[in-house]
Design a protein around this motif. Structure first.
Motif, short mmCIF file in Angstrom:
data_model
loop_
_atom_site.label_atom_id
_atom_site.label_comp_id
_atom_site.label_asym_id
_atom_site.label_seq_id
_atom_site.Cartn_x
_atom_site.Cartn_y
_atom_site.Cartn_z
N GLU A 1 -4.02 0.76 4.73
CA GLU A 1 -4.80 0.55 4.11
C GLU A 1 -6.14 1.92 3.35
O GLU A 1 -5.23 1.90 2.43
CB GLU A 1 -5.27 -0.61 3.67
CG GLU A 1 -6.08 -0.92 2.58
CD GLU A 1 -7.09 -2.57 2.12
OE1 GLU A 1 -7.57 -3.03 1.47
OE2 GLU A 1 -6.45 -2.86 3.26
N GLN B 1 -2.04 0.59 -4.29
CA GLN B 1 -1.53 -0.40 -3.58
C GLN B 1 -0.45 -0.23 -5.40
O GLN B 1 -1.41 -0.74 -6.61
CB GLN B 1 -2.73 -1.83 -4.09
CG GLN B 1 -1.49 -3.04 -3.44
CD GLN B 1 -2.65 -4.06 -3.07
OE1 GLN B 1 -3.85 -4.29 -3.94
NE2 GLN B 1 -2.96 -4.73 -1.76
N ASN C 1 1.28 -1.20 0.06
CA ASN C 1 -0.01 0.15 -0.09
C ASN C 1 1.05 1.63 0.37
O ASN C 1 2.09 1.42 1.01
CB ASN C 1 -0.67 0.04 1.31
CG ASN C 1 -1.83 -1.24 1.39
OD1 ASN C 1 -2.55 -1.16 0.04
ND2 ASN C 1 -1.73 -1.44 2.24
#
Length: 263
Positions: free
Chosen positions: A190, A196, A130
């Motif tokens: 996240e 990502q 991430n």
């Protein structure tokens, strides 16, 4: 008063250059004869000429010299900057000298000065992070500014870095004045990520040395990828394991990742 020829001899500046300095308002003659256009200078202007020459030795650009002649504070600030730039160049040239000595020794023994050992390469699977990132098409000289912007973004989001900073190169070819670059920091949270980063399979090349050697590392990795019948599928990215401002130039460490698939 000194004619342009006399002033040229005394200052060691060619008449052509003096005329150019006049055109750009860097060093204008004290007087110009309205009848024939001849330029005349005073002896005190020699001090300005000598100052210009000295600042050119310090690698000042002419635009910087013009400002330095008008502002002593600016002169001091730029002199300090130039000292740092020259020190960095000395460090770089010292590393290049060391590399040349190594290559000369290799050639003298009948070896290759490019690839004398097995490349520091491994295949890694499922690289996932991430990341908080900033992407910009820019002059590569502005790299540090973009890096600072990413760190500022991480601080503003109160994100937790989990690994070293990395750079993704999205441009299909090397265009340093107009390069599509994304700098990123892998983070824990996240929900705070920009996106990502996910590569299913990569060739990972561990580089150790002066950044001047990176092009050779890329060439070596590209040859290995081709010899082993892979193709690069996505943006190559570099992970900076050391801070170049904190370690000697020859001690930099970078992991280079090449996303790949079989031909």
């Amino acid at each position: 008063m000194l004619s342009i020829s006399q002033f040229s001899r005394a200052s060691h500046i060619t008449p052509k250059t003096l005329r150019y300095y006049d055109e750009i308002d860097l060093l204008k003659p004290e007087a110009v004869d309205p009848n024939n256009g001849y330029r005349y200078y005073t002896s005190t202007q020699l001090l300005t000429a000598f100052k210009i020459q000295k600042l050119k030795q310090y690698e000042f650009r002419l635009a910087e010299i013009r400002l330095a002649l008008e502002d002593d504070l600016y002169l001091l600030e730029r002199m300090t900057d130039k000292r740092q730039e020259i020190q960095q160049k000395m460090t770089t040239y010292h590393s290049i000298q060391t590399a040349i000595e190594t290559d000369i020794a290799a050639l003298a023994e009948g070896g290759s000065f490019m690839f004398n050992q097995e490349p520091p390469i491994e295949i890694v699977e499922n690289v996932v992070w991430n990341i908080i990132s900033v992407r910009k098409t820019m002059n590569i000289k502005d790299f540090d500014q973009l890096m600072a912007a990413v760190y500022q973004k991480v601080n503003e989001e109160k994100a937790t870095p989990v690994y070293a900073p990395l750079t993704l190169y999205h441009s299909p070819e090397y265009t340093p004045e107009n390069y599509d670059v994304e700098i990123a920091i892998p983070i824990l949270e996240e929900e705070l990520r920009t996106r990502q980063l996910h590569a299913e399979r990569c060739v990972k090349y561990h580089f150790h040395g002066n950044y001047q050697g990176l092009p050779a590392a890329y060439a070596e990795a590209a040859k290995w990828i081709d010899d082993n019948e892979y193709v690069i599928t996505d943006a190559v990215f570099e992970i900076y394991l050391t801070n170049p401002s904190e370690v000697p130039a020859a001690e930099n460490e970078v992991d280079i990742y090449f996303p790949i698939k079989a031909k």
